[in-house]
Design an enzyme around this catalytic site. Structure first.
Site, PDB file in Angstrom:
ATOM      1  N   ASP A 146      51.556  65.688  41.212  1.00 51.94           N
ATOM      2  CA  ASP A 146      52.659  66.530  41.695  1.00 51.94           C
ATOM      3  C   ASP A 146      53.818  66.580  40.701  1.00 51.94           C
ATOM      4  OD1 ASP A 146      51.233  67.079  43.935  1.00 51.94           O
ATOM      5  OD2 ASP A 146      52.397  65.815  45.282  1.00 51.94           O
ATOM      6  N   SER A 204      50.643  64.492  55.349  1.00 53.16           N
ATOM      7  CA  SER A 204      50.878  63.703  54.135  1.00 53.16           C
ATOM      8  C   SER A 204      51.653  62.418  54.426  1.00 53.16           C
ATOM      9  CB  SER A 204      51.635  64.538  53.098  1.00 53.16           C
ATOM     10  OG  SER A 204      50.866  65.642  52.672  1.00 53.16           O
ATOM     11  N   PHE A 262      62.766  64.202  48.777  1.00 55.50           N
ATOM     12  CA  PHE A 262      63.529  65.100  49.638  1.00 55.50           C
ATOM     13  C   PHE A 262      64.393  64.332  50.636  1.00 55.50           C
ATOM     14  CE2 PHE A 262      59.381  67.448  48.898  1.00 55.50           C
ATOM     15  CZ  PHE A 262      59.828  67.998  47.710  1.00 55.50           C
ATOM     16  N   ARG A 305      51.766  54.484  53.199  1.00 55.46           N
ATOM     17  CA  ARG A 305      52.031  55.631  54.077  1.00 55.46           C
ATOM     18  C   ARG A 305      51.027  55.664  55.237  1.00 55.46           C
ATOM     19  NH1 ARG A 305      49.254  61.159  51.954  1.00 55.46           N
ATOM     20  NH2 ARG A 305      47.571  60.239  50.732  1.00 55.46           N
ATOM     21  N   HIS A 316      55.484  58.864  49.486  1.00 53.24           N
ATOM     22  CA  HIS A 316      55.265  59.452  48.166  1.00 53.24           C
ATOM     23  C   HIS A 316      56.375  59.067  47.182  1.00 53.24           C
ATOM     24  CE1 HIS A 316      52.581  61.662  50.736  1.00 53.24           C
ATOM     25  NE2 HIS A 316      51.989  62.224  49.695  1.00 53.24           N
ATOM     26  N   GLU A 360      65.051  69.546  55.402  1.00 56.10           N
ATOM     27  CA  GLU A 360      65.264  68.107  55.494  1.00 56.10           C
ATOM     28  C   GLU A 360      66.677  67.725  55.924  1.00 56.10           C
ATOM     29  OE1 GLU A 360      61.836  68.943  52.794  1.00 56.10           O
ATOM     30  OE2 GLU A 360      63.901  69.708  52.938  1.00 56.10           O
ATOM     31  N   ARG A 370      51.994  56.713  48.182  1.00 57.30           N
ATOM     32  CA  ARG A 370      50.805  57.546  48.409  1.00 57.30           C
ATOM     33  C   ARG A 370      49.523  56.809  48.038  1.00 57.30           C
ATOM     34  NH1 ARG A 370      49.571  63.181  45.096  1.00 57.30           N
ATOM     35  NH2 ARG A 370      47.778  63.882  46.350  1.00 57.30           N
TER      36      ARG A 370
END
Length: 311
Positions: free
Chosen positions: A113, A33, A79, A7, A105, A54, A163
């Site tokens: 998470d 992020s 998402f 990322r 992620h 989104e 991530r």
């Protein structure tokens, strides 16, 4: 070279290639992020925060792309691939628009998470969409070149990013990314490991462990899930007779499924699929999760050894 998350490499690549004024970046209120804030610092006039919406972001991306822009729409893989799937299907893939989805992620290594944010289904969902190209780079160098390839490609691209900071696999001076072409990163004649994303690093470590057990494993970095490199797979099947797929994704519908589909029509052989065994993730550190779901180098080695020896 230190560890770098894909990322992070994504954000840096956007800033690097963002001099092209056709490039526009959208984000769903996660730019720190997803690292698209790196692009925003250099080209703030072409970065837009679409909020936590989104589906709408994908529709806006489609509208911008229809005017000749190259649009990167970024959010977490969970998402992007599932909350916004209908808009991606009907507004982006159906008209084959120039939208690139930066899905960060991905996989289990989102960590604490937990299952609501971990995504182990996205490769299956995205590769089933007509016109969609699906990329899953393993390190900083590969990610950088994958972003350039996505910009150069005319049509939708889904880019799976992580991530967790990971070790380098490729040398920037000698590596050349080719869309749809797998990369052999280790020679071997007893069997072939085909891996994607951060599982390339784990598979290379597993190959070292296998060598200590007298098993010489070839390792292929399959950075393009769709279109998959059927030629390198057929060659591996014919030369080694046993393929193992390793992915930080459900064993259903991802890399393993794509490999099986490719070789069954050309050069069938025994295939062992290693990945998440049709389960949701749990909250925990990345290291603990890879251990729990059998995706460490040692676990990969043990599974391959047992299958190779017929135990």
């Amino acid at each position: 070279m230190g560890k770098v998350a894909t990322r992070e490499a994504y954000g840096a690549a956007l800033a690097q290639y963002g001099a092209d004024t056709k490039v526009i970046v959208l984000d769903a209120d996660l730019s720190k992020s997803t690292k698209t804030d790196t692009f925003k610092k250099v080209y703030p006039e072409r970065h837009f925060n679409m909020g936590i919406a989104e589906g709408n972001m994908m529709s806006v991306a489609a509208g911008l792309a229809s005017t000749g822009k190259t649009v990167f729409a970024s959010t977490f893989a969970m998402f992007a691939s599932e909350r916004a799937c209908e808009q991606i299907r009907n507004s982006i893939c159906y008209p084959k628009l120039n939208v690139k989805i930066g899905a960060t992620h991905a996989g289990l290594t989102v960590g604490e998470d937990g299952a609501s944010h971990q995504c182990v289904e996205d490769l299956a969902v995205m590769r089933a969409l007509p016109n969609m190209v699906v990329l899953s780079p393993c390190d900083e160098v590969e990610t950088n070149q994958a972003i350039k390839a996505a910009i150069d490609h005319d049509g939708p691209v889904y880019i799976r990013l992580g991530r967790l900071a990971v070790e380098a696999v490729h040398d920037a001076e000698n590596f050349k990314f080719e869309l749809g072409k797998g990369v052999q990163v280790k020679e071997g004649n007893d069997l072939t490991i085909v891996a994607t994303g951060l599982m390339v690093q784990e598979s290379l470590k597993a190959a070292e462990l296998l060598a200590a057990n007298g098993i010489n494993a070839r390792v292929i970095d399959m950075h393009t899930i769709k279109p998959i490199d059927a030629d390198i797979l057929a060659k591996a099947s014919k030369e080694t007779g046993f393929i193992v797929t390793v992915e930080e994704h459900n064993v259903i519908g991802g890399l393993g499924g794509a490999v099986c589909e490719a070789i069954c029509a050309t050069a069938p052989c025994k295939v062992l699929r290693i990945g998440v065994e049709d389960k949701f993730g749990k909250s925990g550190t990345p290291a603990a999760l890879l251990e729990k779901y059998g995706l460490t180098a040692q676990a990969i080695c043990d599974k391959i050894t047992a299958a190779y020896k017929g135990e």
